[in-house]
Design an enzyme around this catalytic site. Structure first.
Site, PDB file in Angstrom:
ATOM      1  N   GLU A 176      59.199  43.528 -40.834  1.00  0.00           N
ATOM      2  CA  GLU A 176      59.551  44.704 -40.026  1.00  0.00           C
ATOM      3  C   GLU A 176      58.983  44.609 -38.613  1.00  0.00           C
ATOM      4  O   GLU A 176      59.638  45.010 -37.642  1.00  0.00           O
ATOM      5  CB  GLU A 176      59.032  45.971 -40.702  1.00  0.00           C
ATOM      6  CG  GLU A 176      59.420  47.241 -39.980  1.00  0.00           C
ATOM      7  CD  GLU A 176      58.698  48.473 -40.520  1.00  0.00           C
ATOM      8  OE1 GLU A 176      58.894  49.548 -39.929  1.00  0.00           O
ATOM      9  OE2 GLU A 176      57.955  48.369 -41.499  1.00  0.00           O
ATOM     10  N   ASP A 177      57.765  44.088 -38.494  1.00  0.00           N
ATOM     11  CA  ASP A 177      57.047  44.145 -37.213  1.00  0.00           C
ATOM     12  C   ASP A 177      57.100  42.863 -36.381  1.00  0.00           C
ATOM     13  O   ASP A 177      56.638  42.854 -35.237  1.00  0.00           O
ATOM     14  CB  ASP A 177      55.573  44.505 -37.454  1.00  0.00           C
ATOM     15  CG  ASP A 177      55.413  45.926 -37.963  1.00  0.00           C
ATOM     16  OD1 ASP A 177      56.381  46.692 -37.868  1.00  0.00           O
ATOM     17  OD2 ASP A 177      54.325  46.262 -38.469  1.00  0.00           O
TER      18      ASP A 177
END
Length: 329
Positions: free
Chosen positions: A90-91
């Site tokens: 996600e990051d």
């Protein structure tokens, strides 16, 4: 950052990692430890230049989530490893589920994929959308319950560190927590985490009520401790005569549950008569556990007069989560 600060951060990181291993040291095989070390190194590299809003290095968040998964929930090495790398895809756009699968295998990749999808659901807003998100997360239970459990651990740590967020986000996250994550924790049987999520949710959605009840509980602590000592002294003697193996624990009821009782019963804090609870946890084989529960009930009621209307029998009819207990007031 100054070199001194970087050195301090590295030392703190090493300490957190050692604590993570120490939590479940006795249950981890050498292969488990290698897997957790690999996940830790992977997460450190992926989050190397990332920081939380508080200014803290981001890597401390997944380590905290992994510690909750290991210590408070007691999940396996695969779950701990998945918790460590749960935010990587996600990051960091340099990583994908395909990368995770190649390095860690199908099981961990599937858990991380589920967690990434739930994180994307969290970004959507609106009450009807929250309800839909709740339904989708319940469906995830049928695929792999570890996805939901790790997500609940993730939300718990985010709530524990919510003070650094802007006020608007605090209220949004807290509302979400009360509406989605606390009920999910309850459904799975994570009662202590459910209680903490509810209290933290109230702290940010209704800080005045939270602070008022919290202050009164602190003021009443001496009376509570005195009562628990009195209870312990009276009951222990009789329990010892029966040669039972037991543990007596006392605790305050949660701020959230007290607030709910005040609203439902339309009473003040002072009018709530069960602000704290005493638990008797006993050791028994499966054949005798019901008999011993009622025996302990009989011993307690020999010393203290119960309110029969308040009896809750989850021994004869356990809750859907498997919870078994007798509750008396």
């Amino acid at each position: 950052m100054a070199i001194k600060d970087i050195d301090l951060e590295k030392k703190a990181l090493a300490k957190e990692y050692k604590e993570l291993l120490k939590i479940s040291y006795q249950t981890l095989s050498s292969d488990d430890k290698k897997l957790i070390r690999k996940a830790f190194n992977f997460a450190v590299d992926a989050h190397e230049h990332q920081r939380r809003i508080s200014g803290e290095a981001y890597i401390f968040h997944p380590i905290a989530v992994a510690k909750i998964v290991a210590y408070e929930i007691g999940l396996d090495a695969i779950s701990i490893a998945a918790a460590l790398i749960h935010d990587v895809v996600e990051d960091n756009s340099n990583y994908s589920i395909k990368n995770i699968k190649k390095v860690f295998g199908k099981n961990i990749a599937k858990i991380v994929d589920g967690l990434t999808k739930i994180s994307n659901l969290d970004k959507e807003t609106g009450t009807s959308q929250q309800a839909e998100n709740y339904r989708k997360m319940l469906l995830t239970l049928n695929e792999d319950v570890r996805v939901i459990i790790i997500k609940i651990a993730d939300r718990l740590h985010n709530m524990q560190t919510l003070s650094s967020m802007p006020l608007e986000k605090q209220i949004k996250k807290a509302s979400e927590t009360l509406y989605i994550y606390a009920p999910l924790a309850h459904r799975i049987g994570l009662y202590n985490i459910k209680t903490e999520l509810e209290d933290l949710g109230l702290k940010y959605t209704d800080p005045e009520t939270y602070n008022d009840i919290s202050k009164k509980l602190i003021e009443n602590k001496k009376d509570q401790d005195d009562y628990i000592k009195k209870f312990n002294k009276a009951v222990s003697k009789s329990l010892n005569k029966e040669k039972l193996k037991y543990l007596i624990k006392g605790r305050s009821k949660s701020i959230y549950s007290i607030r709910n009782k005040m609203i439902k019963q339309d009473v003040s804090f002072e009018e709530i008569y069960d602000k704290f609870a005493v638990r008797i946890i006993y050791k028994s084989n499966a054949e005798n556990e019901k008999f011993l529960a009622w025996k302990i009930y009989s011993i307690v009621t020999d010393h203290f007069t119960p309110n029969p209307i308040r009896l809750r029998d989850w021994i004869s009819a356990p809750k859907s989560t498997g919870y078994e207990a007798l509750h008396i007031t």
